[in-house]
Design an enzyme around this catalytic site. Structure first.
Site, short mmCIF file in Angstrom:
data_model
loop_
_atom_site.label_atom_id
_atom_site.label_comp_id
_atom_site.label_asym_id
_atom_site.label_seq_id
_atom_site.Cartn_x
_atom_site.Cartn_y
_atom_site.Cartn_z
N CYS A 1 78.76 32.61 30.26
CA CYS A 1 79.61 32.50 29.13
C CYS A 1 80.18 33.89 28.81
O CYS A 1 80.94 34.04 27.95
CB CYS A 1 79.06 31.80 28.08
N LYS B 1 36.55 30.32 50.84
CA LYS B 1 36.19 31.59 50.05
C LYS B 1 37.26 31.30 48.96
O LYS B 1 38.40 31.47 49.06
CB LYS B 1 36.24 32.71 50.68
N TYR C 1 28.70 27.99 43.91
CA TYR C 1 28.43 28.33 45.24
C TYR C 1 26.92 28.83 45.48
O TYR C 1 26.56 29.17 46.52
CB TYR C 1 29.61 28.97 46.14
N CYS D 1 70.65 34.35 26.46
CA CYS D 1 72.03 34.20 25.90
C CYS D 1 71.85 33.28 24.82
O CYS D 1 71.34 32.29 24.63
CB CYS D 1 72.84 33.31 26.99
N LYS E 1 38.15 36.32 56.48
CA LYS E 1 39.34 36.12 55.72
C LYS E 1 40.64 35.70 56.68
O LYS E 1 40.63 35.94 57.72
CB LYS E 1 39.65 37.42 55.00
N GLU F 1 32.18 27.39 53.85
CA GLU F 1 32.75 26.82 52.79
C GLU F 1 33.91 27.95 52.62
O GLU F 1 33.79 28.96 53.12
CB GLU F 1 32.07 26.73 51.35
N CYS G 1 76.24 37.41 29.11
CA CYS G 1 75.69 36.25 29.82
C CYS G 1 76.49 35.99 31.13
O CYS G 1 77.82 35.98 31.10
CB CYS G 1 75.68 35.07 29.08
N CYS H 1 77.28 27.71 25.59
CA CYS H 1 77.24 28.54 26.80
C CYS H 1 77.03 27.25 27.93
O CYS H 1 76.24 26.45 27.67
CB CYS H 1 76.07 29.25 27.06
N ASP I 1 39.73 32.08 46.04
CA ASP I 1 40.37 33.38 45.40
C ASP I 1 40.43 33.27 43.89
O ASP I 1 41.47 33.13 43.18
CB ASP I 1 41.71 33.41 45.94
S1 IVH Z 1 28.62 33.26 48.23
C1 IVH Z 1 26.21 37.56 48.28
N1 IVH Z 1 30.48 31.61 48.29
O1 IVH Z 1 33.19 36.32 47.16
C2 IVH Z 1 27.36 36.83 47.64
N2 IVH Z 1 31.08 33.60 47.42
O2 IVH Z 1 32.98 38.96 48.27
C3 IVH Z 1 27.04 35.40 48.08
N3 IVH Z 1 33.32 33.96 46.86
O3 IVH Z 1 31.76 37.87 44.55
C4 IVH Z 1 28.46 34.70 47.33
N4 IVH Z 1 33.98 31.99 47.25
O4 IVH Z 1 33.14 35.74 43.94
C5 IVH Z 1 30.19 32.86 48.07
N5 IVH Z 1 32.13 29.93 48.64
C6 IVH Z 1 31.74 31.25 48.11
C7 IVH Z 1 32.72 32.10 47.49
C8 IVH Z 1 32.40 33.30 47.49
C9 IVH Z 1 34.34 33.34 46.86
C10 IVH Z 1 33.38 35.24 46.36
C11 IVH Z 1 32.60 35.57 45.29
C12 IVH Z 1 31.86 36.84 45.62
C13 IVH Z 1 32.78 37.46 46.60
C14 IVH Z 1 31.96 38.22 47.69
#
Ligand code: IVH
Length: 666
Positions: A414, A113, A223, A429, A317, A111, A411, A434, A115
Site C-alpha cells: 500500500c 540420535k 536413553y 505496515c 550421523k 536407536e 509497505c 492496506c 538432535d
Molecule cells: S546414549 C556416552 N543415546 O548424543 C553417551 N545419546 O554425543 C551415551 N544423544 O550427549 C549416550 N540421542 O545428548 C545416547 N539415543 C541416544 C542419543 C544420545 C542423542 C546425544 C546425547 C549425548 C550425545 C553424545
C-alpha cells in the site's frame, strides 16, 4: 478425606498427562482434564498440609531465578565418537571385537540420535528432585524448575518400591510441528524466532523465568542411566524397558514405531542405519543419526572408555538435510497483522526429499546477522519440517558490487510508511486499509476454525478483493450469486456452493466469532476464554481494560490490543452490519457450564417425561446427546421397555442409569 482426594487427583492427572504426552492416546476431553485440574488447584488453595512435591500444579513455573546454580554429575556425562560415513560402522564393530578378543557377532542396541539437548533427571525414592544440563560433562547447571514444567516427565515414578536413587539421562526436544507453531506465534508477537527445534529447546530450557519454559512445547526421551542404587540391569535393552515400566518416556513407548532395534553384527546395524535415514523426514522430531550401543552391560564395562567417549557406543550421523542454491530475489510479504516478512526467492533445489524455492528470512535482524544478499549462493536446510531456512552464505561466491539488504521504508503493497517499534524485531505496515492486511484478515475470517466458509479459498478471496466485491467481513454476507458468476471460471454449481457455505456460516459460536475477527494476540484459546467470560458479543465490545484483565490468560498487552479493536467505530460497525445481514452469534458456553458438562447421554425406553424434554434438560445442563451406543457414551438413561441398547451398553461397559439417577446427578 480431602487428603485422600488430593492423592487421588494427583494420580489421575499424572496418568492423563502420561496418556496424552507420552502415549498420544488421551482418554478424556480437554474439558474433563481442566475440571480435574481445577479441583486440584481449589483443594490446594483451601487445604493445609498437603504434599505438593509431586503435584501437577507444580508444573506451571515458579519465581524467576537470578542465575542457574552449578552442580556436579555423580557420573560424568560423556560424549560419543561420531562419523558421517556408514562404512565406519564396520570399523567400530572391528574395534569392539578386537578389544573383547572375540569373533562372534556382537549384539547392539540401535536407536535414533536425537538432535536436542541432553539432560539428567534425578529421582530419589521415586520422586523427581533435580535436573541437570550436561554442562562440561563433569558439572552441569541446575534447571529443575524448568524441567518440572515438562508434562511428559513424571514427578513420581509409577513403582511400589522405587530405588533410592535413579539418574535418568535423555534428551529434551521439541516436535517439528510444535516448533513451527511456536515460531509463528513468536513472529506474530514480535518476539525472537528460533533457527531450529534444537535452538528453541535450548533457549527454552535456559530461561531464568520458568513460567516462560512452561509455555513452551518441550518433550523428553530417555536413553541411558547415570548413577543408580538398589537396582541392577544386564542389558541396555532392559534399561530402556525399565523406563517404560516406570512411566518415563522413551522411544520404546512409541507404539507401532520400531525405532529402537536390537541388531546382531554390523550388517544388521548398517541396514538399520539406512532404514532410519529413510523414515527420518517423517519423524515428529529431528534426529541427526543413529547411536549404536553394545547391548550387554558386562561387555560395556569391559570395554570402558577412551578420552571422553565410551568404547562401547558410537554415533553414525546422517548427512544434514542441506543444499546449495542461489538467491534470485528477496521479496517482502505483508501478513495479517501487518508484519513484513522478508522471503528469499531461490533457484529451486531439492532438500531432504522436497523441492523448495523460497525460504523465510524472518526479519531485518536475522538478515543483518547472516548478511544475506540478492545474488548470494547460500546453504539452506529444512528446519521444523517444511519451512526451509538459509543457514549461511558462501562468501567466496558473492557477486561483485552486491549490496546489503535493507527492509523497505514503505509497505510494498500500500506504500504507506512502515513502523518498527523499539521493543520489537518486526517491521509493520500499520495501515489498517492496506490491501495485503485486508486480504490476510479475510482469509483468516473464513478459516475452518474461524467462521468456516469452507468453499471460499485464498484464491477466491484475492479475486473478490481485486474485483472490488470484497473489502471487509460484512461484504461476504452481501455477495450475490450473480456477482460470483460474473467472475472468471465460476460455474452455476460452484457459485451455489459458495452462497450456501456463506449461508451456513451465519450461526457461529461467540468464541469462533471473536477468533475470526483476527484481533492481535487473540488466538483460539483466548477467544474461548473471552466467550466464556463475557457470554455475549455486546458485553465483549463494551468491556473495559480492567474488565478484560480479569479474564484468564489475558495480560496488559492482549487487553490493549482488544481495546484498540473494540474502540474502533468502523470495526464495531462491521459487527453490527453482519448481524443486520443475518449473522446470529450463539453461545453454547452458557449451558456447557452445567453439572453434566463433558458427559454424554443416550435415552432408551419410555421415561416419565417427554423424550424431547429429557434431552433439553440434559443439554441445558451441559450434557451431550449421542445418537447410538458406543464406547464414547458415558451414560445410557433407561426407561420402561428398553430395547437392545441396554445389552450393547453392558458389553461396552457403559454406565446404565435410571431417570431418578439422572435427576440425582442434577
Ligand atoms: S546414549 C556416552 N543415546 O548424543 C553417551 N545419546 O554425543 C551415551 N544423544 O550427549 C549416550 N540421542 O545428548 C545416547 N539415543 C541416544 C542419543 C544420545 C542423542 C546425544 C546425547 C549425548 C550425545 C553424545
Amino acid at each position: 478425606m480431602s487428603k485422600k482426594r488430593h492423592e487421588e487427583l494427583k494420580k489421575i492427572i499424572s496418568r492423563h498427562d502420561y496418556l496424552y504426552y507420552v502415549m498420544d492416546r488421551p482418554e478424556v476431553s480437554d474439558y474433563e482434564y481442566d475440571q480435574l485440574f481445577d479441583e486440584l488447584i481449589k483443594l490446594e488453595k483451601t487445604e493445609k498440609g498437603l504434599d505438593l512435591s509431586d503435584s501437577p500444579s507444580q508444573r506451571v513455573g515458579g519465581l524467576p531465578l537470578d542465575a542457574f546454580e552449578k552442580a556436579p554429575h555423580r557420573i560424568p556425562m560423556l560424549s560419543l565418537a561420531n562419523s558421517y560415513s556408514p562404512e565406519d560402522i564396520f570399523d567400530f564393530d572391528e574395534r569392539v571385537k578386537k578389544f573383547l578378543n572375540t569373533d562372534k557377532d556382537i549384539e547392539y542396541l540401535c536407536e535414533p540420535k536425537f538432535d536436542g539437548l541432553s539432560m539428567e533427571l534425578i529421582y530419589e525414592n521415586g520422586h523427581f528432585v533435580r535436573a541437570l544440563t550436561r554442562g562440561d560433562g563433569a558439572v552441569g547447571e541446575d534447571v529443575t524448575q524448568n524441567i518440572r514444567t515438562i508434562k511428559s516427565i513424571p514427578l513420581k515414578l509409577s513403582l511400589k518400591n522405587p530405588p533410592a536413587l535413579l539418574e535418568v539421562r535423555g534428551e529434551v526436544l521439541m516436535f517439528k510441528e510444535d516448533f513451527a507453531k511456536l515460531n509463528e506465534t513468536q513472529q506474530e508477537n514480535g518476539q525472537q524466532t528460533f533457527a531450529n527445534p534444537r535452538n528453541a529447546s535450548a533457549g527454552s530450557v535456559r530461561q531464568l523465568d520458568s513460567k516462560i519454559t512452561a509455555a513452551r512445547p518441550l518433550r523428553f526421551y530417555a536413553y541411558a542411566l547415570g548413577a543408580v542404587e538398589d537396582i541392577e540391569f544386564k542389558t541396555q535393552q532392559e534399561i530402556e524397558d525399565y523406563f517404560v515400566e516406570v512411566g518415563i518416556p522413551s522411544l520404546r513407548n512409541k507404539e507401532g514405531l520400531e525405532l529402537v532395534k536390537l541388531c546382531s553384527g554390523p550388517d544388521q546395524v548398517a541396514s538399520y542405519y539406512h532404514n532410519i535415514e529413510k523414515v527420518r523426514p517423517g519423524l515428529p522430531f529431528d534426529i541427526d543419526g543413529i547411536v549404536i550401543k553394545v547391548n550387554s552391560l558386562r561387555l560395556q564395562d569391559d570395554l570402558g572408555m577412551v578420552a571422553r567417549s565410551p568404547r562401547w557406543a558410537t554415533a553414525a550421523k546422517f548427512k544434514p538435510e542441506q543444499a546449495f542454491t542461489v538467491i534470485e530475489d528477496i521479496a517482502v510479504q505483508v501478513g495479517r497483522t501487518g508484519a513484513l516478512t522478508p522471503v528469499a526467492i531461490m533457484k529451486p533445489v531439492k532438500v531432504g526429499g522436497v523441492t523448495v524455492s523460497n525460504a523465510t528470512l524472518h526479519n531485518q535482524d536475522e538478515i543483518t546477522r547472516k548478511d544475506v544478499r540478492i545474488g548470494d549462493t547460500v546453504v539452506i536446510q529444512r528446519a521444523g519440517d517444511v519451512i526451509p531456512e538459509v543457514v549461511s552464505v558462501v562468501l567466496d561466491k558473492r557477486p561483485a558490487h552486491s549490496k546489503p539488504f535493507e527492509m523497505p521504508t514503505h509497505c510494498p503493497v500500500c506504500k504507506s510508511t512502515v513502523v518498527k517499534m523499539e521493543d520489537e524485531v518486526v517491521t509493520r505496515c500499520v495501515n489498517p486499509l492496506c490491501i495485503a492486511v485486508v486480504k490476510e484478515s479475510l482469509k483468516h475470517f473464513v478459516a475452518r476454525r474461524a467462521m468456516n466458509l469452507d468453499k471460499i479459498g485464498d484464491r477466491l478471496i484475492e479475486t473478490l478483493v481485486d474485483h472490488k466485491l470484497l473489502s471487509r467481513f460484512s461484504d461476504f454476507y452481501r455477495l450475490t450469486k450473480e456477482q460470483i458468476l460474473s467472475l472468471e471460471r465460476q460455474g452455476d454449481k460452484s457459485a451455489e456452493n459458495i452462497i450456501n457455505s456463506i449461508e451456513n456460516s451465519k450461526s457461529p459460536t461467540l468464541a469462533r466469532f471473536i477468533f475470526a475477527l483476527g484481533i492481535r494476540f487473540v488466538g483460539e484459546q483466548t477467544a474461548k476464554h473471552l466467550a466464556e467470560h463475557f457470554l455475549t458479543i455486546e458485553k465483549f465490545i463494551k468491556a473495559s481494560e480492567e474488565e478484560l484483565l480479569v479474564v484468564p490468560e489475558i495480560g496488559p498487552k492482549v487487553a490493549k490490543a482488544i481495546i484498540s479493536w473494540t474502540t474502533n467505530k468502523e470495526l464495531v460497525k462491521e459487527i453490527h452490519d453482519m448481524q443486520k445481514l443475518g449473522v446470529r452469534i450463539s453461545n453454547p458456553v452458557r449451558s456447557q457450564e452445567g453439572k453434566l458438562s463433558g458427559m454424554s447421554f443416550l435415552i432408551t425406553g419410555t421415561l416419565p417425561v417427554k423424550r424431547d424434554d429429557a434431552k433439553d434438560l440434559i443439554e441445558k445442563n451441559g450434557g451431550k446427546i449421542l445418537g447410538s451406543v458406543s464406547s464414547k457414551l458415558n451414560y445410557l438413561v433407561v426407561g420402561e421397555d428398553p430395547g437392545s441398547k441396554v445389552e450393547k451398553a453392558q458389553t461396552l461397559g457403559v454406565q446404565i442409569i435410571s431417570w431418578e439417577d439422572l435427576q440425582k446427578m442434577l
